[in-house]
Design a protein around this motif. Sequence first.
Motif, mmCIF file in Angstrom:
data_model
loop_
_atom_site.group_PDB
_atom_site.id
_atom_site.type_symbol
_atom_site.label_atom_id
_atom_site.label_comp_id
_atom_site.label_asym_id
_atom_site.label_seq_id
_atom_site.Cartn_x
_atom_site.Cartn_y
_atom_site.Cartn_z
ATOM 1 N N LYS A 81 -42.764 5.858 -32.432
ATOM 2 C CA LYS A 81 -43.773 6.239 -31.437
ATOM 3 C C LYS A 81 -43.127 6.967 -30.264
ATOM 4 O O LYS A 81 -43.672 7.966 -29.769
ATOM 5 C CB LYS A 81 -44.539 5.011 -30.941
ATOM 6 N N ASP A 89 -51.621 0.153 -32.699
ATOM 7 C CA ASP A 89 -50.824 1.248 -33.275
ATOM 8 C C ASP A 89 -51.099 1.418 -34.765
ATOM 9 O O ASP A 89 -51.067 2.536 -35.289
ATOM 10 C CB ASP A 89 -49.332 0.980 -33.076
ATOM 11 N N THR A 91 -50.195 7.122 -33.836
ATOM 12 C CA THR A 91 -50.651 6.623 -32.539
ATOM 13 C C THR A 91 -49.603 6.904 -31.464
ATOM 14 O O THR A 91 -48.416 6.653 -31.662
ATOM 15 C CB THR A 91 -50.901 5.106 -32.608
ATOM 16 N N ASN A 125 -53.308 4.317 -26.224
ATOM 17 C CA ASN A 125 -54.668 3.818 -26.400
ATOM 18 C C ASN A 125 -55.627 4.661 -25.564
ATOM 19 O O ASN A 125 -55.287 5.059 -24.453
ATOM 20 C CB ASN A 125 -54.772 2.353 -25.950
#
Length: 432
Positions: A13, A50, A56, A59
């Motif tokens: 991420k 995620d 991702t 959020n």
Amino acid sequence: MSKLVSGFSKLSKTEKINWLITNHLPNQDAAEKILKQYWNSDQKLQQLHDEFIENTVTNYYLPLGVAPNFVINDKIYTIPMTTEESSVVAAASKAAKYWQTRGGFKTTVLSTIKIGQVHFTYSGSFKALEDYFNLVKPQLIEDAKPITKNMDKRGGGILNIELKNKTNDLEHYYQLHATFETLDAMGANFINSCLEQFAKTFKAEAEKVLPQPVNVIMSILSNYVPECIVRAEVSCKVEDLAEKDIDPNAFAEKFIQAVNIAEIEPYRAVTHNKGIMNGIDAVVLATGNDFRAVEAGVHAYAAKDGTYSSLTHAKIDNGIFTFWMEVPLALGTVGGLTNLHPLVKLALEILDKPNAKQLMQIVAVAGLAQNFAALRSLTTTGIQEGHMKMHLMNILNQFEATAEEKIKIVHHFKTNVVTHSAVVNAIENLRH
């Protein structure tokens, strides 16, 4: 300009964010801060989010509000709603309060049948295909039993399979048209698994019997569910519609005319139904259901008679005003996000853990309430008065108004019409 990237999904991420910032976001420090400030501090919860989707990076928050005072079949509900549109929750709450003293909302689930299809082509005679289908149909159901076993035990499962000849519309095109009862599950994965098994059996057995091959194009559920219908309505004596400065007879007649216009004028009907979906989508999203599937099915249903038309209807009969809607809603209260997302679980608890039929009724009421509130405003004060007052805070936040400035400007617009330019002028005057 965007750049091509290979193996992006395999990056961590942090690596994804670094690539995104380097290639797309010139103000890198600010961008990184914004992305990371929406991460959840609970690592386990963040990992859950995620893994909902691929790639991702953060959020995306939407407000979860509640609309209290809904009386539905004599039971009181507080309805959770997830939406970004300023006036939706306020309008729903206002409609709920209005009808709680006029008998509340009445609802009935008319049917709960869901549909899936195996799309295929066959170049031989229809008679041969039809004879083969009648022969193989029991085996289609039998071969799907490992998939339907648990659903069958609960009282659901495969209801029927039909062969549909669509060759008048498209050369050599046929369907296996299957109907299902999926109980409290929305049932997409269940239906698609059954359909893929139907296709496998149908094609394999056809090779033994038919002179021409069956060519399966695809197997997929339909989000058009005209046999998964719920009705919601409100009614009262016309004189009970009376309010301060509003003549009940004039209001009822004007309200019905507004609905009649939406029934025959597609330009109005689209906006009219969009207002209904403001309420429906907000509850569907809050309860972890697929609002895109619901949207597609509802709008198709609105055009089922050949012209796009209003979903709601209104009448006066023997002095009784009635406003109602029948709408297709394929919803679930088990499976999917309902078992995973903490806020979805909470939303369903707020609703007293409804089953799928109960949720259908609650969602339909939210849509009807939203439409009633909109039509009530449109035919009396106009839509902008209420909407712009709700939108006022968004405008103030755009201009980074302080708490003190907000208090003064909100007070100013209690007696003045809210428009974007009027708010800008008020801010500028206050600051100078």
